[in-house]
Write an enzyme that holds these catalytic residues in place. Structure first.
Site, PDB file in Angstrom:
ATOM      1  N   GLU A   9      54.449  20.813 -37.724  1.00  0.00           N
ATOM      2  CA  GLU A   9      54.234  22.089 -37.018  1.00  0.00           C
ATOM      3  C   GLU A   9      55.045  22.131 -35.725  1.00  0.00           C
ATOM      4  O   GLU A   9      55.122  21.139 -34.989  1.00  0.00           O
ATOM      5  CB  GLU A   9      52.735  22.236 -36.689  1.00  0.00           C
ATOM      6  CG  GLU A   9      52.435  23.504 -35.880  1.00  0.00           C
ATOM      7  CD  GLU A   9      50.957  23.849 -35.804  1.00  0.00           C
ATOM      8  OE1 GLU A   9      50.121  23.130 -36.375  1.00  0.00           O
ATOM      9  OE2 GLU A   9      50.646  24.880 -35.170  1.00  0.00           O
ATOM     10  N   LYS A  51      42.745  16.599 -43.719  1.00  0.00           N
ATOM     11  CA  LYS A  51      43.964  16.540 -42.895  1.00  0.00           C
ATOM     12  C   LYS A  51      43.561  16.069 -41.503  1.00  0.00           C
ATOM     13  O   LYS A  51      42.477  16.426 -41.022  1.00  0.00           O
ATOM     14  CB  LYS A  51      44.634  17.919 -42.816  1.00  0.00           C
ATOM     15  CG  LYS A  51      45.836  17.964 -41.868  1.00  0.00           C
ATOM     16  CD  LYS A  51      46.675  19.199 -42.050  1.00  0.00           C
ATOM     17  CE  LYS A  51      46.173  20.436 -41.337  1.00  0.00           C
ATOM     18  NZ  LYS A  51      45.996  20.289 -39.878  1.00  0.00           N
ATOM     19  N   ASP A  68      41.231  23.813 -38.696  1.00  0.00           N
ATOM     20  CA  ASP A  68      40.373  23.998 -37.518  1.00  0.00           C
ATOM     21  C   ASP A  68      40.869  25.182 -36.690  1.00  0.00           C
ATOM     22  O   ASP A  68      40.261  25.542 -35.677  1.00  0.00           O
ATOM     23  CB  ASP A  68      40.262  22.705 -36.694  1.00  0.00           C
ATOM     24  CG  ASP A  68      41.610  22.204 -36.202  1.00  0.00           C
ATOM     25  OD1 ASP A  68      42.634  22.842 -36.505  1.00  0.00           O
ATOM     26  OD2 ASP A  68      41.636  21.174 -35.511  1.00  0.00           O
ATOM     27  N   SER A  69      41.949  25.821 -37.139  1.00  0.00           N
ATOM     28  CA  SER A  69      42.358  27.110 -36.575  1.00  0.00           C
ATOM     29  C   SER A  69      41.234  28.131 -36.743  1.00  0.00           C
ATOM     30  O   SER A  69      41.255  29.186 -36.121  1.00  0.00           O
ATOM     31  CB  SER A  69      43.639  27.613 -37.253  1.00  0.00           C
ATOM     32  OG  SER A  69      43.492  27.586 -38.659  1.00  0.00           O
ATOM     33  N   ASP A 101      40.327  20.264 -42.452  1.00  0.00           N
ATOM     34  CA  ASP A 101      40.699  19.537 -41.232  1.00  0.00           C
ATOM     35  C   ASP A 101      39.549  18.694 -40.700  1.00  0.00           C
ATOM     36  O   ASP A 101      38.405  19.165 -40.640  1.00  0.00           O
ATOM     37  CB  ASP A 101      41.069  20.545 -40.127  1.00  0.00           C
ATOM     38  CG  ASP A 101      42.566  20.767 -40.029  1.00  0.00           C
ATOM     39  OD1 ASP A 101      43.336  19.935 -40.544  1.00  0.00           O
ATOM     40  OD2 ASP A 101      42.955  21.796 -39.445  1.00  0.00           O
ATOM     41  N   GLU A 122      45.378  14.877 -37.463  1.00  0.00           N
ATOM     42  CA  GLU A 122      46.564  14.970 -36.626  1.00  0.00           C
ATOM     43  C   GLU A 122      46.940  13.615 -36.046  1.00  0.00           C
ATOM     44  O   GLU A 122      46.066  12.831 -35.678  1.00  0.00           O
ATOM     45  CB  GLU A 122      46.315  15.966 -35.476  1.00  0.00           C
ATOM     46  CG  GLU A 122      46.057  17.381 -35.966  1.00  0.00           C
ATOM     47  CD  GLU A 122      45.904  18.380 -34.828  1.00  0.00           C
ATOM     48  OE1 GLU A 122      46.042  17.990 -33.644  1.00  0.00           O
ATOM     49  OE2 GLU A 122      45.638  19.553 -35.119  1.00  0.00           O
TER      50      GLU A 122
HETATM   51  O1  KIV Z   1      44.354  24.451 -38.383  1.00  0.00           O
HETATM   52  C1  KIV Z   1      45.279  24.926 -39.065  1.00  0.00           C
HETATM   53  O2  KIV Z   1      45.219  26.061 -39.540  1.00  0.00           O
HETATM   54  C2  KIV Z   1      46.466  24.102 -39.276  1.00  0.00           C
HETATM   55  C3  KIV Z   1      47.655  24.761 -39.886  1.00  0.00           C
HETATM   56  C4  KIV Z   1      48.230  25.755 -38.973  1.00  0.00           C
HETATM   57  C5  KIV Z   1      48.648  23.791 -40.360  1.00  0.00           C
HETATM   58  O3  KIV Z   1      46.448  22.952 -38.969  1.00  0.00           O
END
Ligand code: KIV
Length: 268
Positions: free
Chosen positions: A185, A116, A47-48, A86, A118
């Site tokens: 992280e 993924k 989600d970056s 994510d 959190e």
């Molecule tokens: O959103 C993302 O890119 C991440 C990574 C930095 C692990 O969660």
């Protein structure tokens, strides 16, 4: 099915240190794919994307529809690395039913191989439910960007012994719930190593020192495409930003001086 699977990734623990990275589009995914089947076990549509591609200052505004879109783009070009997407902020915080449906969309429409999310103990019931449904899950602990409002920014976590202990318990809880890997992280290097030793699944670090099983970096950071703040841990492995500026300058000048297009670049 892609070449890399949760079983193969789990088997890397204690044997091979491995590199993974984020990706948000098909062009970049094709470049990763061209590096060979064995090169990168896992690619993350993080989600970056909210910051790297959409220009937000956090991942919070990213929607599930946007995650599905980017995951699908990457999926079209990716054959080897396991493709993880994510669950974005808001897609699982209001309840596990939401999270479960969001994960199904990322798998069915985004063609991801897993998701993924959190959090530690808090997300264990959802992790269990996803794993029972046959969806591979990667955990994410430490500096969890979706909690940036509560954390007051993107701050290193687990510095005091109590917080470090909590993270170790969280890592074990995620492993027990069935996560095939855990991202750690923004934690001190010593804690990154301790977390890695505390579980039997691979720990993939980002800003977590050299003691983790694998590393993950954001595409734009590692290739030097990020124009602005780059975190301390994000080593430049290339400088495509400068290469792009050079190419843009050459294009601009060639149009201005009439040397582009040439005869060979024109139709008779
Ligand atoms: O959103 C993302 O890119 C991440 C990574 C930095 C692990 O969660």
């Amino acid at each position: 099915m892609r070449f890399w699977t949760p079983t193969k990734i789990r088997a890397l623990k204690g044997k091979t240190r491995f590199a993974t990275l984020t990706c948000y589009d098909a062009t970049s995914a094709a470049i990763i794919e061209a590096m060979g089947q064995e090169a990168f076990p896992l690619v993350l549509v993080g989600d970056s994307v909210g910051m790297t591609m959409q220009g937000h200052d956090s991942p919070l505004p990213v929607t599930l529809d946007e995650m599905v879109y980017h995951t699908r783009c990457v999926a079209r070009a990716l054959r080897s690395p396991m493709l993880i997407a994510d669950l974005p902020f808001g897609s699982y915080q209001a309840g596990d039913d939401d999270g479960f449906r969001a994960a199904l969309r990322l798998i069915k429409e985004g063609c991801a191989d897993g998701v993924k999310l959190e959090g530690g103990e808090r997300v264990v019931p959802l992790v269990r439910r996803l794993v029972e449904a046959g969806i591979p899950v990667c955990g994410h602990l430490g500096l969890t960007p979706q909690s940036c409002l509560a954390m007051g920014g993107f701050k290193v976590q687990g510095r005091d012994p109590e917080a470090a202990k909590r993270l170790i318990l969280d890592a074990r809880a995620l492993e027990t719930a069935g996560c095939f890997a855990i991202v750690a992280e923004g934690v001190p290097s010593a804690l990154g190593r301790t977390l890695t030793e505390a579980v039997h699944v691979p720990v993939i670090g980002i800003g977590a020192g050299a003691g983790t099983d694998g590393q993950i970096l954001v595409w734009q950071d590692l290739l030097g495409l990020t124009q602005g703040h780059r975190p301390k841990f994000a080593r430049l492995f290339g400088n495509l930003g400068d290469a792009a500026k050079e190419a843009l300058g050459a294009y601009h000048d060639a149009v201005a001086d009439g040397s582009f297009p040439a005869e060979s670049e024109s139709y008779a």
